[in-house]
Design a protein around this motif. Structure first.
Motif, PDB file in Angstrom:
ATOM      1  N   LEU A 122      41.975  37.912  19.751  1.00 23.20           N
ATOM      2  CA  LEU A 122      41.187  38.459  20.856  1.00 23.20           C
ATOM      3  C   LEU A 122      42.040  39.387  21.715  1.00 23.20           C
ATOM      4  N   LYS A 123      43.274  38.995  21.967  1.00 19.67           N
ATOM      5  CA  LYS A 123      44.168  39.852  22.746  1.00 19.67           C
ATOM      6  C   LYS A 123      44.379  41.193  22.045  1.00 19.67           C
ATOM      7  N   SER A 124      44.521  41.151  20.735  1.00 17.19           N
ATOM      8  CA  SER A 124      44.685  42.398  19.990  1.00 17.19           C
ATOM      9  C   SER A 124      43.430  43.256  20.069  1.00 17.19           C
ATOM     10  N   ARG A 125      42.274  42.593  20.211  1.00 19.05           N
ATOM     11  CA  ARG A 125      41.002  43.318  20.264  1.00 19.05           C
ATOM     12  C   ARG A 125      40.794  44.004  21.598  1.00 19.05           C
ATOM     13  N   VAL A 126      41.226  43.400  22.709  1.00 18.94           N
ATOM     14  CA  VAL A 126      40.874  43.928  24.037  1.00 18.94           C
ATOM     15  C   VAL A 126      42.019  44.632  24.757  1.00 18.94           C
ATOM     16  N   PHE A 127      43.262  44.414  24.308  1.00 16.85           N
ATOM     17  CA  PHE A 127      44.390  45.118  24.908  1.00 16.85           C
ATOM     18  C   PHE A 127      44.900  46.181  23.944  1.00 16.85           C
ATOM     19  N   PRO A 128      45.172  47.390  24.419  1.00 15.76           N
ATOM     20  CA  PRO A 128      45.304  47.775  25.826  1.00 15.76           C
ATOM     21  C   PRO A 128      44.026  48.264  26.493  1.00 15.76           C
ATOM     22  N   GLY A 129      42.854  48.107  25.844  1.00 18.54           N
ATOM     23  CA  GLY A 129      41.624  48.654  26.412  1.00 18.54           C
ATOM     24  C   GLY A 129      41.329  48.212  27.828  1.00 18.54           C
ATOM     25  N   LEU A 130      41.607  46.940  28.141  1.00 23.20           N
ATOM     26  CA  LEU A 130      41.379  46.451  29.507  1.00 23.20           C
ATOM     27  C   LEU A 130      42.414  46.984  30.485  1.00 23.20           C
TER      28      LEU A 130
END
Length: 416
Positions: free
Chosen positions: A126-134
């Motif tokens: 999940l971290k790979s999915r949303v960062f660095p987008g957030l």
């Protein structure tokens, strides 16, 4: 050998000078600055105007991130700069002097609440999915917490999630969701087991807001804006990889998010009218020479300064990966009281000018503050809830013994 405090201070000063130079070269154009007479607590904007503000903020956040200023105190493995809170605080102060973009709550929720929650409880996938987008503004996230029938008892949420293979299927309704119409993600608190005590049967998920079955409906506020929304979830499929924490950990995850929210309660530059804006009203009328008015203004300013000091202390604790404690509730209560004092003072100073729009700036505009300020007595947890948290977790008083149902309703058991 560790560097000395003098060396660290010199390094920080040099870094700040470099950051100030970058801000001087890259600060957004004048057209994007905030109205100096805007003292509203909640937006009173059309959908297109609100979207334009978010587009400007996204562009600025992307520019900062690419230059290394988007996630200053986050670790490098999560796309941060790996620097200290002192660096982050210094940049924020310099940015406040150089840039006055119109604020939007969705950015604060994304960066200050949901991103650190995912840091604590999200899987590596999940971290790979949303960062660095957030971090870079390309992905924004809202909170899917409140429900029509739950009120301030957040543990009584009825939106349910049923396991189906590698997915969970969500059904229910959320309400008062700020920025849902613009968000890519929503952090949802749902019920996954109704056979246990209500706090124990909850789980948390990150929900793609464009998933089939997600419907967002805007709510018209009495102050004129439509920042709040209802969100309906109908057979929404969410991968198990998007779960935050273990099944049944939803209350722990949500408490951490609410702790971040309370910790940032006074970290809202421009929200509700600043001390400087209120002081301008007093000076314009000559009331700043009145002893009672000066005492009221001094109290408001003292509350602002105390909140800033407390905020910096808690930001340093957050850098170590610790969720905030009851001090966030104390700060939230203090900040809400400050909002109330600002409203009371503005009403007294302006009198009839507050209710009749004669076109003169800095007068009727305070009406939006008076209408919006009471909302923060509920937002992020009602005042009564905050007092219970302070009493139990900070003062060590016994928990509230009010009778509560042992099992949540309706009875929907987890299916595996």
């Amino acid at each position: 050998m560790p560097s000395s405090p003098d060396t660290e201070g010199a390094e920080l000063a040099a870094w700040v000078e470099q950051a100030r130079a970058w801000l001087g070269d890259n600060a957004p154009a004048e057209r994007a600055v905030r109205d100096p007479h805007d003292v509203s607590v909640f937006h009173n904007l059309s959908h297109d105007d609100e979207l334009a503000i978010l587009d400007q903020l996204r562009a600025w956040q992307r520019l900062k991130f690419e230059a290394g200023y988007g996630a200053i105190s986050w670790p490098t493995e999560l796309h941060g700069a790996g620097l200290s809170s002192a660096h982050a605080d210094a940049f924020k102060a310099a940015e406040g002097e150089a840039v006055a973009l119109t604020r939007h709550e969705l950015f604060s929720v994304t960066i200050n609440l949901i991103a650190p929650t995912i840091r604590l409880f999200g899987s590596d996938a999940l971290k790979s999915r949303v960062f660095p987008g957030l971090h870079d503004g390309s992905q924004l996230a809202c909170q899917l917490f409140s429900e029509p029938a739950a009120g301030s008892d957040l543990a009584a949420v009825a939106t349910r999630a049923v396991r189906d293979g590698d997915d969970w299927v969500l059904n229910g309704q959320k309400v008062w969701t700020s920025g849902a119409q613009f968000a890519e993600w929503g952090q949802a608190l749902v019920r996954t087991d109704s056979s246990v005590a209500k706090h124990a049967g909850l789980s948390a998920f990150l929900v793609p807001m464009d998933a089939p079955g997600v419907e967002v409906r805007q709510i018209k506020q009495m102050s004129g804006g439509t920042s709040f929304n209802e969100v309906f979830l109908t057979d929404v499929r969410v991968p198990d990889a998007y779960r935050l924490g273990e099944p049944g950990d939803g209350w722990k995850v949500t408490r951490a998010t609410l702790g971040f929210e309370r910790a940032n309660a006074s970290n809202k530059s421009g929200v509700g009218g600043s001390f400087e804006q209120l002081l301008e009203v007093a000076r314009r009328s000559g009331a700043d020479r009145d002893r009672a008015v000066r005492a009221r203004l001094a109290e408001i300013r003292a509350r602002e300064v105390a909140a800033e000091v407390s905020l910096h202390r808690e930001q340093r604790a957050r850098d170590s990966g610790e969720p905030p404690g009851a001090s966030g509730s104390m700060r939230k209560l203090q900040w809400v009281r400050k909002l109330g004092l600002v409203s009371e003072t503005a009403r007294e100073l302006l009198g009839p000018e507050l209710i009749a729009d004669d076109g003169r700036p800095g007068r009727f505009s305070w009406n939006a503050h008076v209408l919006g300020a009471p909302g923060y007595r509920i937002a992020g947890g009602a005042d009564q809830i905050q007092r219970n948290i302070v009493a139990e977790r900070h003062l060590g008083m016994p928990a509230d013994k009010a009778p509560q149902p042992a099992v949540a309703s309706p009875a929907v058991k987890e299916q595996t």
